[in-house]
Design a protein around this motif. Sequence first.
Motif, PDB file in Angstrom:
ATOM      1  N   ARG A  59     -21.240   2.297 -25.411  1.00  0.00           N
ATOM      2  CA  ARG A  59     -20.153   3.080 -24.811  1.00  0.00           C
ATOM      3  C   ARG A  59     -19.025   2.211 -24.251  1.00  0.00           C
ATOM      4  O   ARG A  59     -19.275   1.269 -23.506  1.00  0.00           O
ATOM      5  CB  ARG A  59     -20.713   3.987 -23.731  1.00  0.00           C
ATOM      6  N   ILE A  60     -17.820   2.572 -24.644  1.00  0.00           N
ATOM      7  CA  ILE A  60     -16.620   1.947 -24.082  1.00  0.00           C
ATOM      8  C   ILE A  60     -16.194   2.851 -22.933  1.00  0.00           C
ATOM      9  O   ILE A  60     -15.879   4.017 -23.160  1.00  0.00           O
ATOM     10  CB  ILE A  60     -15.494   1.899 -25.129  1.00  0.00           C
ATOM     11  N   ALA A  61     -16.227   2.351 -21.711  1.00  0.00           N
ATOM     12  CA  ALA A  61     -15.967   3.221 -20.558  1.00  0.00           C
ATOM     13  C   ALA A  61     -14.789   2.694 -19.756  1.00  0.00           C
ATOM     14  O   ALA A  61     -14.815   1.582 -19.235  1.00  0.00           O
ATOM     15  CB  ALA A  61     -17.212   3.304 -19.688  1.00  0.00           C
ATOM     16  N   TYR A  62     -13.732   3.490 -19.646  1.00  0.00           N
ATOM     17  CA  TYR A  62     -12.524   3.105 -18.926  1.00  0.00           C
ATOM     18  C   TYR A  62     -12.681   3.330 -17.425  1.00  0.00           C
ATOM     19  O   TYR A  62     -13.434   4.194 -16.986  1.00  0.00           O
ATOM     20  CB  TYR A  62     -11.343   3.947 -19.416  1.00  0.00           C
ATOM     21  N   ASN A  63     -11.917   2.584 -16.686  1.00  0.00           N
ATOM     22  CA  ASN A  63     -11.756   2.835 -15.256  1.00  0.00           C
ATOM     23  C   ASN A  63     -11.363   4.293 -15.060  1.00  0.00           C
ATOM     24  O   ASN A  63     -10.425   4.776 -15.706  1.00  0.00           O
ATOM     25  CB  ASN A  63     -10.651   1.908 -14.727  1.00  0.00           C
ATOM     26  N   LYS A  64     -12.078   5.018 -14.194  1.00  0.00           N
ATOM     27  CA  LYS A  64     -11.778   6.438 -14.082  1.00  0.00           C
ATOM     28  C   LYS A  64     -10.551   6.728 -13.235  1.00  0.00           C
ATOM     29  O   LYS A  64     -10.086   7.861 -13.188  1.00  0.00           O
ATOM     30  CB  LYS A  64     -12.997   7.219 -13.600  1.00  0.00           C
ATOM     31  N   ASP A  65     -10.039   5.712 -12.585  1.00  0.00           N
ATOM     32  CA  ASP A  65      -8.822   5.897 -11.800  1.00  0.00           C
ATOM     33  C   ASP A  65      -7.703   6.416 -12.706  1.00  0.00           C
ATOM     34  O   ASP A  65      -7.489   5.904 -13.812  1.00  0.00           O
ATOM     35  CB  ASP A  65      -8.417   4.554 -11.176  1.00  0.00           C
ATOM     36  N   ALA A  66      -7.015   7.423 -12.211  1.00  0.00           N
ATOM     37  CA  ALA A  66      -6.005   8.088 -13.040  1.00  0.00           C
ATOM     38  C   ALA A  66      -4.890   7.150 -13.477  1.00  0.00           C
ATOM     39  O   ALA A  66      -4.243   7.352 -14.500  1.00  0.00           O
ATOM     40  CB  ALA A  66      -5.422   9.281 -12.276  1.00  0.00           C
ATOM     41  N   SER A  67      -4.653   6.096 -12.706  1.00  0.00           N
ATOM     42  CA  SER A  67      -3.565   5.185 -13.052  1.00  0.00           C
ATOM     43  C   SER A  67      -3.879   4.391 -14.333  1.00  0.00           C
ATOM     44  O   SER A  67      -2.988   3.825 -14.946  1.00  0.00           O
ATOM     45  CB  SER A  67      -3.336   4.213 -11.892  1.00  0.00           C
ATOM     46  N   GLU A  68      -5.128   4.367 -14.691  1.00  0.00           N
ATOM     47  CA  GLU A  68      -5.529   3.614 -15.888  1.00  0.00           C
ATOM     48  C   GLU A  68      -5.616   4.596 -17.049  1.00  0.00           C
ATOM     49  O   GLU A  68      -6.525   5.414 -17.105  1.00  0.00           O
ATOM     50  CB  GLU A  68      -6.888   2.951 -15.607  1.00  0.00           C
ATOM     51  N   THR A  69      -4.677   4.502 -17.972  1.00  0.00           N
ATOM     52  CA  THR A  69      -4.677   5.512 -19.045  1.00  0.00           C
ATOM     53  C   THR A  69      -5.615   5.105 -20.167  1.00  0.00           C
ATOM     54  O   THR A  69      -5.773   3.924 -20.482  1.00  0.00           O
ATOM     55  CB  THR A  69      -3.262   5.720 -19.627  1.00  0.00           C
ATOM     56  N   PHE A  70      -6.198   6.112 -20.739  1.00  0.00           N
ATOM     57  CA  PHE A  70      -7.158   5.932 -21.822  1.00  0.00           C
ATOM     58  C   PHE A  70      -6.424   5.516 -23.097  1.00  0.00           C
ATOM     59  O   PHE A  70      -5.325   6.001 -23.370  1.00  0.00           O
ATOM     60  CB  PHE A  70      -7.881   7.272 -22.019  1.00  0.00           C
ATOM     61  N   GLY A  71      -7.017   4.611 -23.843  1.00  0.00           N
ATOM     62  CA  GLY A  71      -6.373   4.128 -25.056  1.00  0.00           C
ATOM     63  C   GLY A  71      -6.396   5.160 -26.172  1.00  0.00           C
ATOM     64  O   GLY A  71      -7.070   6.179 -26.074  1.00  0.00           O
ATOM     65  N   ARG A  72      -5.632   4.858 -27.232  1.00  0.00           N
ATOM     66  CA  ARG A  72      -5.631   5.758 -28.388  1.00  0.00           C
ATOM     67  C   ARG A  72      -6.597   5.212 -29.426  1.00  0.00           C
ATOM     68  O   ARG A  72      -6.303   4.235 -30.113  1.00  0.00           O
ATOM     69  CB  ARG A  72      -4.222   5.883 -28.949  1.00  0.00           C
ATOM     70  N   PHE A  73      -7.776   5.818 -29.510  1.00  0.00           N
ATOM     71  CA  PHE A  73      -8.812   5.308 -30.398  1.00  0.00           C
ATOM     72  C   PHE A  73      -8.946   6.112 -31.680  1.00  0.00           C
ATOM     73  O   PHE A  73      -9.624   5.686 -32.602  1.00  0.00           O
ATOM     74  CB  PHE A  73     -10.149   5.259 -29.652  1.00  0.00           C
ATOM     75  N   ALA A  74      -8.308   7.272 -31.698  1.00  0.00           N
ATOM     76  CA  ALA A  74      -8.403   8.093 -32.904  1.00  0.00           C
ATOM     77  C   ALA A  74      -7.875   7.290 -34.088  1.00  0.00           C
ATOM     78  O   ALA A  74      -6.835   6.650 -33.985  1.00  0.00           O
ATOM     79  CB  ALA A  74      -7.614   9.376 -32.716  1.00  0.00           C
ATOM     80  N   GLY A  75      -8.625   7.310 -35.187  1.00  0.00           N
ATOM     81  CA  GLY A  75      -8.181   6.593 -36.378  1.00  0.00           C
ATOM     82  C   GLY A  75      -8.618   5.145 -36.425  1.00  0.00           C
ATOM     83  O   GLY A  75      -8.514   4.499 -37.457  1.00  0.00           O
ATOM     84  N   LEU A  76      -9.139   4.623 -35.314  1.00  0.00           N
ATOM     85  CA  LEU A  76      -9.633   3.247 -35.338  1.00  0.00           C
ATOM     86  C   LEU A  76     -11.065   3.244 -35.870  1.00  0.00           C
ATOM     87  O   LEU A  76     -11.929   3.914 -35.312  1.00  0.00           O
ATOM     88  CB  LEU A  76      -9.611   2.640 -33.936  1.00  0.00           C
ATOM     89  N   ASP A  77     -11.277   2.508 -36.924  1.00  0.00           N
ATOM     90  CA  ASP A  77     -12.604   2.460 -37.543  1.00  0.00           C
ATOM     91  C   ASP A  77     -13.228   1.098 -37.239  1.00  0.00           C
ATOM     92  O   ASP A  77     -12.727   0.073 -37.688  1.00  0.00           O
ATOM     93  CB  ASP A  77     -12.439   2.659 -39.061  1.00  0.00           C
ATOM     94  N   PRO A  78     -14.308   1.093 -36.469  1.00  0.00           N
ATOM     95  CA  PRO A  78     -14.897  -0.212 -36.097  1.00  0.00           C
ATOM     96  C   PRO A  78     -15.354  -1.029 -37.308  1.00  0.00           C
ATOM     97  O   PRO A  78     -15.508  -2.237 -37.214  1.00  0.00           O
ATOM     98  CB  PRO A  78     -16.079   0.174 -35.206  1.00  0.00           C
ATOM     99  N   LEU A  79     -15.553  -0.338 -38.441  1.00  0.00           N
ATOM    100  CA  LEU A  79     -15.987  -1.059 -39.640  1.00  0.00           C
ATOM    101  C   LEU A  79     -14.810  -1.681 -40.368  1.00  0.00           C
ATOM    102  O   LEU A  79     -14.981  -2.476 -41.273  1.00  0.00           O
ATOM    103  CB  LEU A  79     -16.709  -0.096 -40.595  1.00  0.00           C
ATOM    104  N   ASN A  80     -13.629  -1.257 -40.003  1.00  0.00           N
ATOM    105  CA  ASN A  80     -12.478  -1.697 -40.780  1.00  0.00           C
ATOM    106  C   ASN A  80     -11.253  -1.795 -39.883  1.00  0.00           C
ATOM    107  O   ASN A  80     -10.273  -1.084 -40.061  1.00  0.00           O
ATOM    108  CB  ASN A  80     -12.255  -0.689 -41.922  1.00  0.00           C
TER     109      ASN A  80
END
Lengths: 503, 426
Positions: A443-464
Amino acid sequence: MSEALLKVPDAALEQARMMLDRARWGATRFQKLDSATTQRIVNAVAAAAHGKAQHYAEWAVRETGMGVVAHKRMKNEACSKGLAETYSGENFVSPRIDEAKKIVELPRPAGVIFALIPVTNPVATVYFKTLLALMTRNAIILSPHPGAKACCADAARMLADAAKAAGAPDGVIQVLEEPNIPLIEKLIADERIDLIVATGGPSVVKAAYRSGNPAYGVGPGNAPVLVDDTADIKLAAKRIVTSKAFDNSILCTNESAALAFTSIAESLLAAMKAEGAHICTAEETQKLRQLLFTENGFNVGMIGRDGSVIAKEAGFAAPDARILVTPVDLVQPEEKLVREKLCPVLAFARVSNIDQAISAARSMMRNSGAGHSAAIHSRNETNIMAFAAALPALRMAVNAGCSLGASGYETNLGPSMTIGTGFAGGSSLSENLTPQHLMQYSRIAYNKDASETFGRFAGLDPLNLPKAARPAASLVVSNPETDELRRELRKIILEELNAVLAA
Amino acid sequence: MFDYGHFRFESKQALFDKAITFWNPDKTKFWQKAGIDLVIDRREGYCLHDMSGRRLIDLHLNGGTYNLGHRHPELVETLKGALDYFDIGNHWFPSVARAALAESLIKVSPGMKYAVFAPGGAEAVDIAIKSARYATKRRKIVSIIKGYHGHSGLSVATGDDRFTKIFLSDQPETFIQVPFNDIAAMETALKGNDCAALIMETIPATYGFPIPKDGYLNACKALCEKYGAMYIADEVQTGLMRTGAMWGWQAYGVQPDIMVTAKGLSGGLYPISACLVNEKTGEWLNEDGAAHISTSGGAELGCIVGHKVIEMLLRKETIANVDMVTEFFREGMKEMMERHGDIFTGVRQKGVILGLEFNHPEGAVSVSRALYEHGVWAIFSSLDKRVLQWKPGVLLTARLCQEILDRFDAAMPRARELLRSADKVN
């Protein structure tokens, strides 16, 4: 052959250990395949397995002497294309993104799975565990019960060929050709195994948990089925007889004892008789008790045999019986007939109300069957809830045969040949074994503080993943005159390279 | 204090001192100068442990001696079992162990008729040369420049000057050398119709595994046939499944008249080697079987280990593993070259035999040292120091392979640093 003059290594064990390494290679490579390729492999193997369903149903019955060809065929079909269809919409390969929790989950297959296959449902379990392993990109080593080794080994090789032809890496499906208990005990302790999935007798399951490796072992069943006064009696009778006759009760989810409200008991017996059950006399019941339970426990020679054959062995005739019903007075562990019976013999007892039904069911499950299955035929939610809440069963089929209901083929539980019996039944698995159990997530877990925005992971394929631009490493002996030129050159080359990579 | 029961050493340095005093001063000092202060202590699988306790992954394998790993448990148990019953045996008599190993070798070596045993590769090469001379009644032997076949009387004469001149053992009149991959030169050497044999490592190991050009070995064999010379395949480093086939000549489709296997046949536990001869070159075994004698050639303990080695190599799991390791390093080294192309410029590969090419004339020496510092032991080619011999074992696991590659990647910056300072010195 006399004993050898020289002490020699156990070559079978050594070769089996090499299978673990081969499986590791297979698993390592499998984990680099994407979802589409994985799906293609699963579908190809399921289709190949489905095509041979009848062939292996016949072979399994011939080799083990247990069960019914037509029913084994059904199971083989359900555990091939059936499984592939059930899970066709699910993806065990791609990352899962939870935007709200700012968590990305990356699939982690178990790796090398060692699967013990029971004699009772040999090829269906080979199919089942193999397909689950493939769906989750694991390598599997199948270890059949010695009593079913030929059909299992042949089926496993067939599946391996189909997998390979569909693009699976070498070594993802292997089988122990000559299994024996000492070999398996040594092998399952090997740290190269990531997960043991043990379906079989209690000794096998305990051995799996003792091994020191992560394991799913499941305990024995001993399912009570209750028919109360709100049930559709005819339908209940039909379902119970059909379930009990299914593959001659070889599924561990089969009904062991029927508990009938006194008010409907006679009509239930009559309805079961109409469905092809033979209702035993007290004398016949005693004969069965003697035949089925020896000093060493259950008479394994009777597992999965036809009702008529069992009757004949016991010393009476019931030529067309689909099942044999043995009425009993006592529903306590000392009444042997309410213990687990992997044969079409069903104990039958009257209970006056739901409380008495619960005590009876609890009593019979006290020594065997805890954590496993139960069934009820009823329209009364209170009775259904009370029965389920009071019993140490982890699944209760309602208005369905227990054999195929608790195992998920006639209910919406996970269709499974491995039924978790939970803590109550000495198992770490409480559900029906499904693909999810053969993998975990990182699991990739971000800081839950609202100031830390979640990255855009859609479309990222760990295999490629896109290749990071690397600073060009170079072996240059410093020379002020040429350094400037080199820097310039390097820049141009880098830009060229990046352009090519981006294209 | 290192107490080995039979003897004790105060420290690693004490060992170096004694090695210099009593054993081999130059060899001992050479490695120290090269920054490789290795004294192999414990060993298991594909790992060595230095006296300091440091673990090294072994990609040298002594030319394939440890093809199946160090002290493989199955081989150790085999040898221990054999020691309760057998010893070296008596070479004069037929023996169960020799007959059994000979049979299993001949069964996996199409075209071969008899197995003649020796304690090591060099003596087996001598037998090969003698058998070729017997069969042809000719003396001349052709070999490859920078080829390597051992250090005994006949075998050393086929090899590099470095190993002959110092001992006045060169025999240039009867031992002809030609460049590798040069078919015209080969024909020139053979066309006098006076050569007994061509001896050829299927892929010359000590030369850094230059891969034979397409058709080269077949052309050599055809020339042998044309000019009446025997073709001797030296399979000491290319045999025993290391090319993906039992023998390298099978992988290249060349049928030898004689072949030699050693190193790995011993399992790294009990020295044994074999020269396999075909009907023609083995005829002396019918005429005078005692014409060649070796007291410890075909020692029964070695035969039992060798027999087990062949059995293990033939398992389908072993064959699958060779393919996996082959593929892993094919892909992995390609990736490494992409990352480190400034120094690492080429890969020669056949199965699990690899030569890694570096663009510096002594590149492999620095890389070997950098790898050593990063826990991997791989040796440079002593006859071509641009090339690092990369010899993974046939049973290497997926995990260890990945570890090797990770360590290789991590060692490259250090290799660059060493190369830089080597240049400054020059």
